[in-house]
Design an enzyme around this catalytic site. Sequence first.
Site, PDB file in Angstrom:
ATOM      1  N   LYS A  57       0.738  -1.328   0.099  1.00 20.27           N
ATOM      2  CA  LYS A  57      -0.013   0.065  -0.174  1.00 20.27           C
ATOM      3  C   LYS A  57       0.842   1.146   0.125  1.00 20.27           C
ATOM      4  O   LYS A  57       0.347   2.243  -0.179  1.00 20.27           O
ATOM      5  CB  LYS A  57      -0.928   0.120   1.077  1.00 20.27           C
ATOM      6  CG  LYS A  57      -1.848  -1.158   1.397  1.00 20.27           C
ATOM      7  CD  LYS A  57      -2.705  -1.110   2.762  1.00 20.27           C
ATOM      8  CE  LYS A  57      -2.389  -1.704   3.861  1.00 20.27           C
ATOM      9  NZ  LYS A  57      -2.463  -3.191   3.602  1.00 20.27           N
ATOM     10  N   ASP A 114       7.433   2.900  -2.890  1.00 17.06           N
ATOM     11  CA  ASP A 114       7.663   3.700  -1.853  1.00 17.06           C
ATOM     12  C   ASP A 114       9.076   3.775  -1.327  1.00 17.06           C
ATOM     13  O   ASP A 114       9.504   5.047  -1.301  1.00 17.06           O
ATOM     14  CB  ASP A 114       6.628   3.593  -0.542  1.00 17.06           C
ATOM     15  CG  ASP A 114       6.896   2.036  -0.157  1.00 17.06           C
ATOM     16  OD1 ASP A 114       7.569   1.418  -0.720  1.00 17.06           O
ATOM     17  OD2 ASP A 114       6.094   2.028   1.046  1.00 17.06           O
ATOM     18  N   ASP A 117      14.993  -0.974   0.511  1.00 18.15           N
ATOM     19  CA  ASP A 117      15.869  -1.058   1.593  1.00 18.15           C
ATOM     20  C   ASP A 117      16.700  -2.075   1.264  1.00 18.15           C
ATOM     21  O   ASP A 117      17.676  -1.877   0.402  1.00 18.15           O
ATOM     22  CB  ASP A 117      15.054  -1.379   2.754  1.00 18.15           C
ATOM     23  CG  ASP A 117      15.809  -1.320   4.040  1.00 18.15           C
ATOM     24  OD1 ASP A 117      16.181  -0.186   4.525  1.00 18.15           O
ATOM     25  OD2 ASP A 117      16.218  -2.504   4.525  1.00 18.15           O
ATOM     26  N   PHE A 166      13.785   4.959  10.440  1.00 23.05           N
ATOM     27  CA  PHE A 166      12.517   4.271   9.941  1.00 23.05           C
ATOM     28  C   PHE A 166      11.516   5.672   9.569  1.00 23.05           C
ATOM     29  O   PHE A 166      11.218   6.212  10.527  1.00 23.05           O
ATOM     30  CB  PHE A 166      11.836   3.417  11.105  1.00 23.05           C
ATOM     31  CG  PHE A 166      10.715   2.505  10.643  1.00 23.05           C
ATOM     32  CD1 PHE A 166      11.196   1.208   9.579  1.00 23.05           C
ATOM     33  CD2 PHE A 166       9.645   3.123  10.641  1.00 23.05           C
ATOM     34  CE1 PHE A 166       9.706   0.824   9.275  1.00 23.05           C
ATOM     35  CE2 PHE A 166       8.232   2.435   9.990  1.00 23.05           C
ATOM     36  CZ  PHE A 166       8.434   1.069   9.340  1.00 23.05           C
ATOM     37  N   VAL A 167      11.248   5.666   8.526  1.00 20.80           N
ATOM     38  CA  VAL A 167      10.234   6.609   8.162  1.00 20.80           C
ATOM     39  C   VAL A 167       8.859   6.514   7.956  1.00 20.80           C
ATOM     40  O   VAL A 167       8.274   5.272   7.346  1.00 20.80           O
ATOM     41  CB  VAL A 167      10.915   7.394   6.828  1.00 20.80           C
ATOM     42  CG1 VAL A 167      12.165   8.063   7.236  1.00 20.80           C
ATOM     43  CG2 VAL A 167      10.909   6.591   5.479  1.00 20.80           C
ATOM     44  N   ARG A 179      -0.003   6.826   7.342  1.00 21.41           N
ATOM     45  CA  ARG A 179       0.151   6.913   5.850  1.00 21.41           C
ATOM     46  C   ARG A 179      -0.396   7.931   5.466  1.00 21.41           C
ATOM     47  O   ARG A 179       0.228   8.430   4.261  1.00 21.41           O
ATOM     48  CB  ARG A 179      -0.740   5.659   5.385  1.00 21.41           C
ATOM     49  CG  ARG A 179       0.067   4.311   5.491  1.00 21.41           C
ATOM     50  CD  ARG A 179      -0.687   3.322   4.591  1.00 21.41           C
ATOM     51  NE  ARG A 179      -0.463   1.903   5.010  1.00 21.41           N
ATOM     52  CZ  ARG A 179       0.288   1.033   4.688  1.00 21.41           C
ATOM     53  NH1 ARG A 179       1.498   1.566   3.975  1.00 21.41           N
ATOM     54  NH2 ARG A 179       0.602  -0.023   4.998  1.00 21.41           N
TER      55      ARG A 179
HETATM   56  P1  IMP Z   1      13.117  -4.219   1.373  1.00 20.09           P
HETATM   57  O1  IMP Z   1      12.497  -5.615   0.681  1.00 20.09           O
HETATM   58  O2  IMP Z   1      13.842  -4.570   2.580  1.00 20.09           O
HETATM   59  O3  IMP Z   1      13.782  -3.436   0.283  1.00 20.09           O
HETATM   60  O4  IMP Z   1      12.085  -3.368   1.962  1.00 20.09           O
HETATM   61  C1  IMP Z   1      11.084  -2.903   1.089  1.00 20.09           C
HETATM   62  C2  IMP Z   1       9.688  -2.511   2.006  1.00 20.09           C
HETATM   63  O5  IMP Z   1       9.790  -2.591   3.407  1.00 20.09           O
HETATM   64  C3  IMP Z   1       9.120  -1.225   1.599  1.00 20.09           C
HETATM   65  O6  IMP Z   1       8.547  -1.448   0.267  1.00 20.09           O
HETATM   66  C4  IMP Z   1       8.418  -0.875   2.473  1.00 20.09           C
HETATM   67  O7  IMP Z   1       7.004  -1.405   2.447  1.00 20.09           O
HETATM   68  C5  IMP Z   1       8.715  -1.494   3.844  1.00 20.09           C
HETATM   69  N1  IMP Z   1       9.953  -0.488   4.476  1.00 20.09           N
HETATM   70  C6  IMP Z   1      11.263  -0.733   4.506  1.00 20.09           C
HETATM   71  N2  IMP Z   1      11.636   0.637   4.874  1.00 20.09           N
HETATM   72  C7  IMP Z   1      10.755   1.245   5.692  1.00 20.09           C
HETATM   73  C8  IMP Z   1      10.397   2.534   6.355  1.00 20.09           C
HETATM   74  O8  IMP Z   1      11.537   3.196   6.905  1.00 20.09           O
HETATM   75  N3  IMP Z   1       9.130   2.785   6.827  1.00 20.09           N
HETATM   76  C9  IMP Z   1       8.217   2.104   6.231  1.00 20.09           C
HETATM   77  N4  IMP Z   1       8.146   1.180   5.650  1.00 20.09           N
HETATM   78  C10 IMP Z   1       9.376   0.522   5.081  1.00 20.09           C
HETATM   79 MG    MG Z   2       6.337  -1.225  -0.117  1.00 17.77          MG
END
Ligand code: IMP
Ligand code: MG
Length: 188
Positions: A57, A114, A117, A166-167, A179
């Site tokens: 979302k 969005d 990471d 963390f944002v 959100r």
């Molecule tokens: P990844 O698989 O580690 O790249 O994480 C990506 C997903 O984790 C993003 O699409 C977000 O939904 C969630 N996410 C990662 N960091 C944050 C954050 O700082 N705030 C909120 N959601 C996050």
């Molecule tokens: Mg996401």
Amino acid sequence: MSHMTSQANLRAQSNGSDRSLRLILTEKEIQKTVRKLGKRISKDYEGKELFCVGVLKGALMFMTDLVRNISIPVAYDLMAVSSYGAATKSSGVVRIIKDLDIPIESKHVLVIEDIIDSGLTLNYLITNLRTRNIASLKVCTLLDRPYRREVDVPVDYNGFVISDDFVVGYGLDFDQKHRNLKDIFALE
Ligand code: IMP
Ligand code: MG
């Protein structure tokens, strides 16, 4: 003006929570970057039809603003994925909760995220989309933490490189909250 809105939001949203929010990106900064990204994408895809795939979302707000700043023909659909494991850390084991409604064969696909990471969520998603005989695939994310990558994913457009905080806000949540904020905050 935007700052005042942020403060009002901040007070309203942090009620009942013991964690505070620190403003890191204002609505104005976000919207300026979204306009720039829209221009760049419109130029890069000139003469083509673009198909955006928004990842629910978190990317919802970003995608609706971005497509309104794209001047070439654009269609979009949404996907929802869920990562197994802890809420704030990606496990890389991803499940598709909602697939696309529209077939994307032979389309120029732009995945809208969005935040990227570890890259694990996106890696799973693009591996899946690439099996669908598409014309091309690129990735656009509003926020990026390139130094956190666990898997190498191509990021063609990123709005902001951010630190390890963390944002929340502008689509991003903590436990489904925040959100709706227009600015982006670090959760402390
Ligand atoms: P990844 O698989 O580690 O790249 O994480 C990506 C997903 O984790 C993003 O699409 C977000 O939904 C969630 N996410 C990662 N960091 C944050 C954050 O700082 N705030 C909120 N959601 C996050
Ligand atoms: Mg996401």
